[in-house]
Motif scaffolding. Sequence first.
Motif, PDB file in Angstrom:
ATOM      1  N   ASP A 260       0.838  -1.204   0.000  1.00 46.62           N
ATOM      2  CA  ASP A 260       0.000   0.000   0.000  1.00 46.62           C
ATOM      3  C   ASP A 260       0.872   1.253   0.000  1.00 46.62           C
ATOM      4  O   ASP A 260       0.575   2.250  -0.692  1.00 46.62           O
ATOM      5  CB  ASP A 260      -0.910   0.003   1.236  1.00 46.62           C
ATOM      6  N   GLU A 261       1.949   1.164   0.781  1.00 45.79           N
ATOM      7  CA  GLU A 261       2.854   2.312   0.862  1.00 45.79           C
ATOM      8  C   GLU A 261       3.510   2.551  -0.499  1.00 45.79           C
ATOM      9  O   GLU A 261       3.624   3.719  -0.965  1.00 45.79           O
ATOM     10  CB  GLU A 261       3.928   2.019   1.912  1.00 45.79           C
ATOM     11  N   HIS A 263       2.302   1.646  -3.370  1.00 45.47           N
ATOM     12  CA  HIS A 263       1.256   2.116  -4.278  1.00 45.47           C
ATOM     13  C   HIS A 263       0.974   3.599  -4.060  1.00 45.47           C
ATOM     14  O   HIS A 263       0.791   4.381  -5.022  1.00 45.47           O
ATOM     15  CB  HIS A 263      -0.011   1.285  -4.063  1.00 45.47           C
ATOM     16  N   GLN A 264       0.953   4.012  -2.831  1.00 45.86           N
ATOM     17  CA  GLN A 264       0.668   5.413  -2.507  1.00 45.86           C
ATOM     18  C   GLN A 264       1.782   6.316  -3.033  1.00 45.86           C
ATOM     19  O   GLN A 264       1.522   7.403  -3.598  1.00 45.86           O
ATOM     20  CB  GLN A 264       0.536   5.559  -0.985  1.00 45.86           C
ATOM     21  N   ARG A 265       3.042   5.886  -2.870  1.00 47.60           N
ATOM     22  CA  ARG A 265       4.146   6.690  -3.384  1.00 47.60           C
ATOM     23  C   ARG A 265       4.071   6.810  -4.908  1.00 47.60           C
ATOM     24  O   ARG A 265       4.362   7.857  -5.505  1.00 47.60           O
ATOM     25  CB  ARG A 265       5.496   6.072  -2.966  1.00 47.60           C
ATOM     26  N   ASP A 268       1.441   9.227  -5.740  1.00 46.82           N
ATOM     27  CA  ASP A 268       1.911  10.593  -5.466  1.00 46.82           C
ATOM     28  C   ASP A 268       2.841  11.060  -6.584  1.00 46.82           C
ATOM     29  O   ASP A 268       2.812  12.236  -7.007  1.00 46.82           O
ATOM     30  CB  ASP A 268       2.646  10.638  -4.131  1.00 46.82           C
TER      31      ASP A 268
END
Length: 276
Positions: A260-261, A263-265, A268
């Motif tokens: 998830d981290e 994917h979030q980066r 962004d």
Amino acid sequence: LFQIAQEGYRLIENSNHFQSISNALSSLGVFLKALNRNDEALEMYKKAYKIAINIDDKMGQSALIINIANIYYDQKEYATNLAYCDTAIALSRSIGALDKLGIAYMNKGNTYNELKQYHKAIECRKEALSILSKANTKSEKLDCLLNLGSTYREIKDYKNALYYYREAFFLKDTLFTSEMNNNIAQMRTKYETEQKELENQRLLKENELQTLKIEMEQARKRNILIFSIITLLVLATIFVLLFIRYKLIKKTEMERFLADEKHQRLMDVIAAEEKE
């Protein structure tokens, strides 16, 4: 018993154990006489007597001569009987066998009594009584007293007849008392032996029961220990499995968090590029 004696004789008759052969023949003679087969008994006694002479068994010779004399007495061959009685007397006296000497005199007295030579019968029976008293053979002494009483009664000497019958009565009473005491002693010994055996059996059963209790207690403790070990192993296995599951869950959560981290980066980065 007679058949057993016969079989025993057959087993040793061809051996070199002459004393045993003589004894076996004598025993056969006793059985045959009890069966009223006197001629056969006499043959056995005479065979045994010859062996006893060959091996110089004077005590055996004395007993066998008396037995042979008794056969001739039963057959009413009194002259032959008296000859054997005299032989038994001479031999028994030479070896100091008081019991046999007394019996030989008593048998001689019995023969004279049958011949109605009462004074000779009394003389022999008194000699027998004196010898048997020294030998302390009470049963034969009792017979001798009764025989003397009977002979005195035959000649109508009632005073002496009464005297010897009275002596016989007292001796019989003594023998009866002695026999009763012996029987009581034997019964007491038997009872005490049985009680000891019962006590031993009781103690043995108690020991067996105690041993069984100890074994059962040991088995119970062993079973508890085995159950405890198994329980601990099961619990340890469950703990290990739970721990492994926990580690897997944590690992999965971490991987999901990292994904998830990441994917979030990535989102962004894309958003920043779009703004430019």
